[in-house]
Motif scaffolding. Structure first.
Motif, PDB file in Angstrom:
ATOM      1  N   ASP A  32     120.406  39.532  11.623  1.00 47.13           N
ATOM      2  CA  ASP A  32     121.757  40.001  11.317  1.00 47.13           C
ATOM      3  C   ASP A  32     122.436  39.121  10.270  1.00 47.13           C
ATOM      4  N   ALA A  33     122.301  37.806  10.419  1.00 48.38           N
ATOM      5  CA  ALA A  33     122.909  36.886   9.446  1.00 48.38           C
ATOM      6  C   ALA A  33     122.278  37.068   8.065  1.00 48.38           C
ATOM      7  N   MET A  34     120.958  37.201   8.024  1.00 43.27           N
ATOM      8  CA  MET A  34     120.269  37.392   6.751  1.00 43.27           C
ATOM      9  C   MET A  34     120.673  38.715   6.119  1.00 43.27           C
ATOM     10  N   ALA A  35     120.717  39.775   6.915  1.00 42.03           N
ATOM     11  CA  ALA A  35     121.096  41.089   6.389  1.00 42.03           C
ATOM     12  C   ALA A  35     122.509  41.060   5.813  1.00 42.03           C
ATOM     13  N   HIS A  36     123.405  40.367   6.485  1.00 44.96           N
ATOM     14  CA  HIS A  36     124.783  40.247   5.997  1.00 44.96           C
ATOM     15  C   HIS A  36     124.817  39.582   4.619  1.00 44.96           C
ATOM     16  N   ASP A  37     124.137  38.438   4.499  1.00 46.75           N
ATOM     17  CA  ASP A  37     124.179  37.690   3.245  1.00 46.75           C
ATOM     18  C   ASP A  37     123.480  38.416   2.098  1.00 46.75           C
ATOM     19  N   VAL A  38     122.376  39.070   2.372  1.00 43.90           N
ATOM     20  CA  VAL A  38     121.621  39.747   1.312  1.00 43.90           C
ATOM     21  C   VAL A  38     122.479  40.789   0.603  1.00 43.90           C
ATOM     22  N   VAL A  39     123.355  41.473   1.321  1.00 45.53           N
ATOM     23  CA  VAL A  39     124.171  42.527   0.697  1.00 45.53           C
ATOM     24  C   VAL A  39     125.599  42.080   0.367  1.00 45.53           C
ATOM     25  N   SER A  40     125.973  40.877   0.745  1.00 48.34           N
ATOM     26  CA  SER A  40     127.335  40.399   0.502  1.00 48.34           C
ATOM     27  C   SER A  40     127.577  40.161  -0.992  1.00 48.34           C
ATOM     28  N   PRO A  41     128.705  40.631  -1.522  1.00 48.60           N
ATOM     29  CA  PRO A  41     129.020  40.344  -2.925  1.00 48.60           C
ATOM     30  C   PRO A  41     129.281  38.854  -3.176  1.00 48.60           C
ATOM     31  N   ASP A  42     129.547  38.094  -2.119  1.00 47.66           N
ATOM     32  CA  ASP A  42     129.742  36.653  -2.257  1.00 47.66           C
ATOM     33  C   ASP A  42     128.428  35.892  -2.383  1.00 47.66           C
ATOM     34  N   CYS A  43     127.321  36.593  -2.151  1.00 47.14           N
ATOM     35  CA  CYS A  43     126.002  35.952  -2.180  1.00 47.14           C
ATOM     36  C   CYS A  43     125.130  36.554  -3.277  1.00 47.14           C
ATOM     37  N   TYR A  44     124.122  35.793  -3.630  1.00 48.92           N
ATOM     38  CA  TYR A  44     123.134  36.221  -4.622  1.00 48.92           C
ATOM     39  C   TYR A  44     121.769  35.808  -4.094  1.00 48.92           C
ATOM     40  N   TYR A  45     120.982  36.784  -3.654  1.00 46.13           N
ATOM     41  CA  TYR A  45     119.661  36.525  -3.096  1.00 46.13           C
ATOM     42  C   TYR A  45     118.594  37.106  -4.009  1.00 46.13           C
ATOM     43  N   LEU A  46     117.534  36.339  -4.195  1.00 43.78           N
ATOM     44  CA  LEU A  46     116.394  36.770  -4.988  1.00 43.78           C
ATOM     45  C   LEU A  46     115.156  36.813  -4.119  1.00 43.78           C
ATOM     46  N   VAL A  47     114.231  37.694  -4.476  1.00 44.12           N
ATOM     47  CA  VAL A  47     112.909  37.705  -3.870  1.00 44.12           C
ATOM     48  C   VAL A  47     111.881  37.586  -4.993  1.00 44.12           C
ATOM     49  N   ALA A  48     110.720  37.023  -4.654  1.00 39.78           N
ATOM     50  CA  ALA A  48     109.614  36.874  -5.603  1.00 39.78           C
ATOM     51  C   ALA A  48     108.393  37.573  -5.026  1.00 39.78           C
ATOM     52  N   PHE A  49     107.643  38.236  -5.903  1.00 41.13           N
ATOM     53  CA  PHE A  49     106.477  38.994  -5.465  1.00 41.13           C
ATOM     54  C   PHE A  49     105.460  39.059  -6.601  1.00 41.13           C
ATOM     55  N   PRO A  50     104.186  39.318  -6.280  1.00 41.75           N
ATOM     56  CA  PRO A  50     103.182  39.476  -7.332  1.00 41.75           C
ATOM     57  C   PRO A  50     103.497  40.729  -8.160  1.00 41.75           C
ATOM     58  N   PRO A  51     103.174  40.719  -9.459  1.00 47.58           N
ATOM     59  CA  PRO A  51     103.438  41.889 -10.299  1.00 47.58           C
ATOM     60  C   PRO A  51     102.860  43.167  -9.692  1.00 47.58           C
ATOM     61  N   GLY A  52     103.693  44.201  -9.693  1.00 46.18           N
ATOM     62  CA  GLY A  52     103.255  45.488  -9.179  1.00 46.18           C
ATOM     63  C   GLY A  52     103.210  45.589  -7.671  1.00 46.18           C
ATOM     64  N   ARG A  53     103.612  44.527  -6.954  1.00 43.00           N
ATOM     65  CA  ARG A  53     103.576  44.534  -5.490  1.00 43.00           C
ATOM     66  C   ARG A  53     104.942  44.152  -4.917  1.00 43.00           C
ATOM     67  N   PRO A  54     105.993  44.911  -5.220  1.00 44.51           N
ATOM     68  CA  PRO A  54     107.329  44.538  -4.748  1.00 44.51           C
ATOM     69  C   PRO A  54     107.465  44.513  -3.234  1.00 44.51           C
ATOM     70  N   ASP A  55     106.504  45.090  -2.524  1.00 47.73           N
ATOM     71  CA  ASP A  55     106.531  45.082  -1.066  1.00 47.73           C
ATOM     72  C   ASP A  55     105.954  43.786  -0.486  1.00 47.73           C
ATOM     73  N   ARG A  56     105.311  42.964  -1.312  1.00 48.40           N
ATOM     74  CA  ARG A  56     104.680  41.726  -0.832  1.00 48.40           C
ATOM     75  C   ARG A  56     105.514  40.514  -1.248  1.00 48.40           C
ATOM     76  N   ILE A  57     106.578  40.269  -0.540  1.00 49.73           N
ATOM     77  CA  ILE A  57     107.492  39.180  -0.879  1.00 49.73           C
ATOM     78  C   ILE A  57     106.850  37.847  -0.483  1.00 49.73           C
ATOM     79  N   GLU A  58     106.720  36.974  -1.480  1.00 52.99           N
ATOM     80  CA  GLU A  58     106.101  35.659  -1.282  1.00 52.99           C
ATOM     81  C   GLU A  58     107.133  34.540  -1.193  1.00 52.99           C
ATOM     82  N   ALA A  59     108.379  34.834  -1.605  1.00 59.15           N
ATOM     83  CA  ALA A  59     109.421  33.809  -1.579  1.00 59.15           C
ATOM     84  C   ALA A  59     110.779  34.483  -1.693  1.00 59.15           C
ATOM     85  N   TYR A  60     111.798  33.751  -1.273  1.00 56.45           N
ATOM     86  CA  TYR A  60     113.171  34.228  -1.421  1.00 56.45           C
ATOM     87  C   TYR A  60     114.082  33.016  -1.484  1.00 56.45           C
ATOM     88  N   ALA A  61     115.278  33.244  -2.001  1.00 53.27           N
ATOM     89  CA  ALA A  61     116.272  32.177  -2.081  1.00 53.27           C
ATOM     90  C   ALA A  61     117.637  32.824  -2.156  1.00 53.27           C
TER      91      ALA A  61
END
Length: 170
Positions: A32-61
């Protein structure tokens, strides 16, 4: 290794939480806390994934930097075990710092586990300085947190992630 970065969205929370609970076993955030922050306009979250594999998240910040605030906070950063050691954490951090600067932030803070020397070294290399210790901050492990601060450099003094660690090379 090669990765692509993009802004995280609500659909990414399940994959983020898979990494979160695997890496931060005892002190993982709640979904719940993560879901809140990911969509909050006060936050900026990134995910990293191999090219062409946006479903395979290898990192986030994630960054907390409300509009008009002069201070921001690195909320979290995690890189999967297999993606470590290739500059991905640095690239994510530089991206968050760049976003903080765009939002008018002059200082960025973070807490890092006292038992995580590799992360501490990364933050020092990026210009963060140690401010103090929060005793027993990480529970239930009772591990201290080192509080660090970065004075956000002016654009001409800071290399962008593309200049310092291209996504397409390693």
């Amino acid at each position: 290794m090669t990765w692509q970065l993009r802004r995280a969205k609500a659909d990414d929370v399940q994959a983020i939480m898979t990494l979160e609970t695997r890496i931060f076993v005892n002190d993982a955030w709640s979904a719940d806390a993560m879901a809140h922050d990911v969509v909050s306009p006060d936050c900026y979250y990134l995910v990293a994934f191999p090219p062409g594999r946006p479903d395979r998240i290898e990192a986030y910040a994630g960054l907390l930097a409300p509009a008009g605030a002069h201070e921001g906070d690195i909320q979290t950063i995690a890189v999967s075990e297999q993606a470590r050691g290739h500059g991905l954490g640095r690239t994510l951090m530089l991206s968050l710092i760049t976003e903080a600067r765009k939002r008018g932030v002059r200082e960025v803070f973070l807490e890092v586990r006292a038992d995580n020397p590799p992360a501490q070294e990364l933050y020092r290399r990026l210009g963060f300085e140690e401010l103090g210790i929060r005793r027993g901050y990480y529970q239930p492990d009772n591990v201290d947190a080192i509080v660090m601060r970065l004075h956000v450099p002016d654009p001409e003094m800071m290399m962008t992630p593309a200049e310092s660690a291209p996504e397409a090379t390693e």
